[in-house]
Design a protein around this motif. Structure first.
Motif, mmCIF file in Angstrom:
data_model
loop_
_atom_site.group_PDB
_atom_site.id
_atom_site.type_symbol
_atom_site.label_atom_id
_atom_site.label_comp_id
_atom_site.label_asym_id
_atom_site.label_seq_id
_atom_site.Cartn_x
_atom_site.Cartn_y
_atom_site.Cartn_z
ATOM 1 N N GLY A 151 0.822 -1.195 0.000
ATOM 2 C CA GLY A 151 0.000 0.000 0.000
ATOM 3 C C GLY A 151 0.852 1.238 0.000
ATOM 4 O O GLY A 151 2.074 1.169 -0.117
ATOM 5 N N VAL A 152 0.187 2.375 0.144
ATOM 6 C CA VAL A 152 0.893 3.658 0.177
ATOM 7 C C VAL A 152 0.374 4.433 1.379
ATOM 8 O O VAL A 152 -0.835 4.484 1.632
ATOM 9 N N MET A 153 1.276 5.038 2.118
ATOM 10 C CA MET A 153 0.893 5.845 3.272
ATOM 11 C C MET A 153 0.631 7.249 2.752
ATOM 12 O O MET A 153 1.567 7.940 2.331
ATOM 13 N N LEU A 154 -0.621 7.674 2.756
ATOM 14 C CA LEU A 154 -0.933 8.980 2.170
ATOM 15 C C LEU A 154 -0.480 10.097 3.087
ATOM 16 O O LEU A 154 0.148 11.060 2.671
ATOM 17 N N GLU A 155 -0.824 9.991 4.339
ATOM 18 C CA GLU A 155 -0.392 10.939 5.367
ATOM 19 C C GLU A 155 -0.555 10.235 6.692
ATOM 20 O O GLU A 155 -0.952 9.081 6.730
ATOM 21 N N ASP A 156 -0.260 10.932 7.798
ATOM 22 C CA ASP A 156 -0.397 10.308 9.104
ATOM 23 C C ASP A 156 -1.828 9.782 9.257
ATOM 24 O O ASP A 156 -2.804 10.478 8.975
ATOM 25 N N CYS A 157 -1.939 8.559 9.701
ATOM 26 C CA CYS A 157 -3.237 7.938 9.979
ATOM 27 C C CYS A 157 -4.091 7.736 8.736
ATOM 28 O O CYS A 157 -5.322 7.599 8.837
ATOM 29 N N LYS A 158 -3.493 7.739 7.574
ATOM 30 C CA LYS A 158 -4.275 7.474 6.367
ATOM 31 C C LYS A 158 -3.448 6.598 5.428
ATOM 32 O O LYS A 158 -2.345 6.966 5.051
ATOM 33 N N VAL A 159 -4.004 5.454 5.093
ATOM 34 C CA VAL A 159 -3.255 4.536 4.254
ATOM 35 C C VAL A 159 -4.147 4.072 3.117
ATOM 36 O O VAL A 159 -5.363 3.926 3.287
ATOM 37 N N GLU A 160 -3.535 3.887 1.956
ATOM 38 C CA GLU A 160 -4.323 3.420 0.817
ATOM 39 C C GLU A 160 -3.806 2.060 0.380
ATOM 40 O O GLU A 160 -2.614 1.868 0.177
ATOM 41 N N PHE A 161 -4.725 1.104 0.308
ATOM 42 C CA PHE A 161 -4.394 -0.168 -0.332
ATOM 43 C C PHE A 161 -5.674 -0.765 -0.860
ATOM 44 O O PHE A 161 -6.764 -0.350 -0.463
ATOM 45 N N ALA A 162 -5.550 -1.704 -1.741
ATOM 46 C CA ALA A 162 -6.694 -2.307 -2.414
ATOM 47 C C ALA A 162 -7.618 -1.214 -2.956
ATOM 48 O O ALA A 162 -8.845 -1.291 -2.837
ATOM 49 N N ASP A 163 -7.038 -0.152 -3.505
ATOM 50 C CA ASP A 163 -7.760 0.969 -4.113
ATOM 51 C C ASP A 163 -8.733 1.645 -3.153
ATOM 52 O O ASP A 163 -9.747 2.205 -3.582
ATOM 53 N N THR A 164 -8.447 1.564 -1.865
ATOM 54 C CA THR A 164 -9.347 2.156 -0.893
ATOM 55 C C THR A 164 -8.504 2.886 0.140
ATOM 56 O O THR A 164 -7.398 2.461 0.456
ATOM 57 N N VAL A 165 -9.036 3.977 0.670
ATOM 58 C CA VAL A 165 -8.311 4.696 1.710
ATOM 59 C C VAL A 165 -8.844 4.235 3.059
ATOM 60 O O VAL A 165 -10.052 4.174 3.285
ATOM 61 N N PHE A 166 -7.929 3.862 3.947
ATOM 62 C CA PHE A 166 -8.309 3.386 5.284
ATOM 63 C C PHE A 166 -7.756 4.328 6.333
ATOM 64 O O PHE A 166 -6.702 4.937 6.152
#
Lengths: 273, 528
Positions: free
Chosen positions: B263-278
């Motif tokens: 995945g990719v860490m978008l910013e603190d406390c926000k991560v994107e994987f499987a085409d979804t932001v968690f």
């Protein structure tokens, strides 16, 4: 009903190449070369020169003092030879079992066995004469040890090198230094090898012939030699009795050795017997 | 420091060309139950044998109770071992097996003054009665009171195991070393013995160092787990930490089941994987940093697709009954996920998935690109390991260069001959939609490769790289006078980041790399 059963059984009767079939040649061989000669010796022992049934052969042997002395001598030579072989063979086998190239080196000790023992013995005799060593008991025992040492080293090496290293490590772990490790683990664990070594040296030495004659210039006469002589002289009856006595000794020593090995803790490691 | 009974300092053990243990550092506290865990050949048994004294470290030190025991022979060490195959002496009965150590032990027996007036410590051996009392106590401890006279070969595996334990503990060692002691027992017996060993550990109060490849055993019994792989310590932490916060993808994959996704860490406390932001709870990553996300199957909650909590929808591929749960395999877009649920779901149905922010474990990628310091072999040809690879780069032969190859761009061939260089597959970890393999070249450079296929660990393969995929940069050699780097020197410089970090962990606790703070006794949580 019965006929049906019979027809069902019939195919089974046909010859089948089972495992058992492969043993037949060996069984035949054993019959021809082991069982029949033994029976012949047994029969001969009870026959006199005219083929009459008699017990006089026994009387002849057991009352003849010189025969009994020869027997005692043979046992003595056997015991001394075995002891020397063990004293030389054990440390050697132990060192070889610790060396990575031990297996190859063992071969060097076994190598002389590939030369006929008569030739080896004659050569030994020639050397003794050349360096002016008087031929006698000493040279006979030397010849025996020389001939039978490989039979001591082989089973000892096999047993010693098959001792699991973890036993040695366990002993070290429990506080044993190297001499204690040897006395308390290696030695007891190699008992089976010692026993097969003793068997393989002692039994052939008490029945051997020629070595003693050649290396003592005929002065020392062992049991094997005297059996040979009896047969040469045509005294088949006494010769057979002596062979039976020999056989009895082999069986008795085998029995004692087996008892000892069972007591010492059975099938530790591998042994040749 | 004084409460450490054993300190392993930068210990390396080399057999021939292979490092069995690489620069391992580990502290074991008095009274602790420490487990060395890893797949076979990871160096855990070698480490234990170095503590016992059966192997000498090639370099490094082993400190026992403040004393350097690196070269002390085993019989002088105050540790006892329970061997993998018990190694009970076959020529002795149970009683004498246990008494073996006691019979040799010397105990202090007052002092006396010698002729010079110096005080001399006297020693004596245990008396027969003392030995009998101790052996009987040990037999009682392992529930074999009436077995003293029995021959060891007449005992069952479990009983032999108990005798082996009794033989070790009767000597009252300060540390008990156990080398996969339950490996030969059946499952039921193993579970019972686990509990008994834990109980024994509590009653004796001595330090246990336990080696196993069974992660469940390690999680059940230990105070501290040391995860090893390829001779390198990956993580040192409590069972909870190892499970919940694995130091890297290897640990996550080895300990329990897990879904590992890129995945990719978008910013603190926000991560994107499987085409979804968690949402997650991890901080301190760089913006848009590529990371690995680990989700334990039991943390993946299955909801109905319409449920307001649903973050991501997925299709049920299969649902298999596993006794106390169903193992549900799901397909979320390209990514395969495994969930454990108490209910079963119909194959082909669409469900919603929810993951608590706390249950997303985010880890730095141990490497984001294969990077090799090497030199040009010729114009448009570059050395990589022992092979000449074609590339589009006009530097002349001998120019020091840095080569970069994306994980996707390394091609593995089934036949070693088809590749330019040969290599061995070291590991293969499923990452949802692809496998990430590590293949090791003959000069010990580890290539990370993303492939669609699962490659068998230990297989020989070939490596091929398309010329246009090799990124070559001129490399500044720090020391002008230094001779150009030879390809043979490459592996040292390109040691896998996480491995190097883990190996140096003890020296560099301030190192913020993921693996290192785990080694610093399990508590640091730098990512959070």
């Amino acid at each position: 009903m019965t006929s049906a059963a019979a027809t069902l059984q019939k195919p089974k009767r046909r010859f089948k190449l089972t495992k058992r079939v492969f043993s037949y040649p060996y069984v035949l061989f054993m019959l021809l070369f082991v069982v029949i000669p033994l029976v012949m010796i047994l029969v001969n022992a009870f026959l006199d020169a005219d083929n009459n049934l008699t017990l006089s052969n026994f009387a002849d042997f057991f009352t003849d003092k010189s025969s009994l002395i020869i027997l005692a001598n043979s046992l003595l030579v056997g015991v001394i030879t075995t002891a020397i072989c063990l004293i030389i063979g054990y440390p050697l086998a132990y060192i070889l079992s610790k060396m990575p190239s031990g297996r190859v080196l063992v071969l060097f000790y076994v190598l002389p066995m590939w030369v006929n023992f008569l030739i080896r013995t004659l050569a030994t005799k020639a050397i003794f004469i050349a360096i002016d060593v008087p031929l006698g008991m000493g040279t006979v025992i030397f010849g025996m040890v020389y001939n039978y040492l490989p039979f001591m080293i082989l089973p000892l090496h096999t047993t010693l090198s098959s001792i699991d290293r973890s036993y040695i490590e366990a002993a070290q772990d429990l506080g044993a230094d190297s001499s204690t490790v040897f006395l308390k683990t290696v030695l007891p664990l190699s008992v089976s090898g010692i026993i097969s070594g003793i068997t393989m040296v002692f039994i052939p030495t008490i029945s051997t012939f020629a070595i003693s004659q050649l290396l003592s210039n005929g002065k020392i006469f062992l049991f094997g030699d005297s059996i040979q002589m009896k047969f040469e002289q045509g005294l088949y009856g006494v010769g057979s009795i002596m062979s039976l006595v020999m056989l009895a000794f082999v069986l008795i020593s085998n029995f004692i050795i087996n008892r000892a090995s069972r007591k010492s803790g059975l099938s530790i490691g591998r042994s040749l017997w | 420091m004084s409460d450490n009974i054993i300190e392993i300092r930068n210990v390396t053990k080399t057999y021939g060309a292979k490092d069995a243990v690489k620069n391992a550092s580990l502290n074991i506290k008095r009274g602790e139950f420490v487990t060395l865990l890893g797949p076979s050949g990871c160096g855990k048994t070698t480490t234990l044998r170095m503590i016992a004294g059966f192997e000498m470290p090639t370099s490094g030190q082993i400190i026992f109770d403040g004393e350097d025991i690196t070269t002390l022979p085993p019989h002088l060490r105050r540790v006892n071992t329970v061997f993998q195959k018990y190694a009970l002496f076959p020529h002795l009965n149970v009683f004498n097996n246990i008494a073996f150590g006691l019979k040799m032990k010397l105990i202090p027996n007052g002092t006396k003054r010698n002729r010079k007036g110096e005080e001399v410590q006297l020693y004596r051996k245990y008396t027969k009665a003392e030995i009998k009392a101790k052996v009987d106590a040990a037999l009682k401890m392992v529930d074999l009171e009436d077995y003293g006279h029995r021959g060891v070969s007449s005992l069952s595996g479990g009983q032999q195991q108990r005798v082996a334990i009794a033989r070790a503990i009767v000597n009252e060692p300060e540390v008990l070393l156990l080398d996969e002691p339950l490996g030969a027992l059946d499952l039921k017996m193993r579970k019972d013995m686990q509990l008994e060993l834990m109980d024994m550990h509590r009653r004796l109060g001595i330090t246990f160092v336990y080696v196993t490849h069974d992660q469940e055993e390690a999680l059940t019994m230990s105070d501290k787990i040391v995860v090893m792989r390829d001779g390198v310590i990956q993580q040192i932490a409590t069972p909870e930490m190892v499970y919940d916060e694995p130091a890297n993808a290897f640990v996550a994959d080895f300990i329990g089941e897990s879904n590992i996704l890129s995945g990719v860490m978008l910013e603190d406390c926000k991560v994107e994987f499987a085409d979804t932001v968690f949402e997650c709870v991890d901080k301190g990553f760089k913006r848009n940093e590529p990371i690995d996300v680990i989700i334990r199957p039991e943390d993946l909650k299955i909801k109905s697709a319409e449920d307001p909590m649903t973050i991501l929808t997925a299709k049920v591929v299969s649902s298999v009954f596993k006794g106390d749960h169903y193992q549900v395999t799901l397909m979320a877009g390209e990514n395969e996920l495994i969930a454990h649920d108490t209910a079963t779901y119909e194959e082909g149905s669409t469900v919603g998935l929810y993951i608590k922010p706390f249950d997303l474990h985010i880890m730095h990628k141990s490497r984001i690109i294969n990077e090799i310091d090497t030199e040009m072999a010729d114009e448009n040809v570059v050395w990589i390991s022992d092979g000449k690879f074609e590339c589009n780069c006009p530097f002349e032969a001998g120019t020091p260069v840095k080569v970069q190859v994306d994980f996707d761009d390394v091609e593995i061939t089934d036949d070693e001959e088809d590749g330019i260089i040969g290599a061995t597959v070291v590991s293969s970890i499923y990452k949802g939609s692809y496998y990430q393999c590590i293949v090791r070249t003959d000069d010990y450079y580890d290539f990370f490769v993303d492939t669609d296929d699962d490659w068998l660990k230990g297989d020989r393969v070939g490596i091929r790289i398309a010329p246009e995929k090799i990124i070559v940069e001129r490399r500044e050699v720090a020391d002008e006078g230094a001779p150009a780097e030879t390809p043979a020197a490459v592996p040292d410089q390109t040691l896998d980041e996480s491995e190097r970090a883990a190996a140096n962990a003890a020296d560099a606790p301030e190192n913020t790399d993921t693996a290192s703070e785990k080694a610093d006794d399990a508590t640091g949580e730098v990512e959070k």
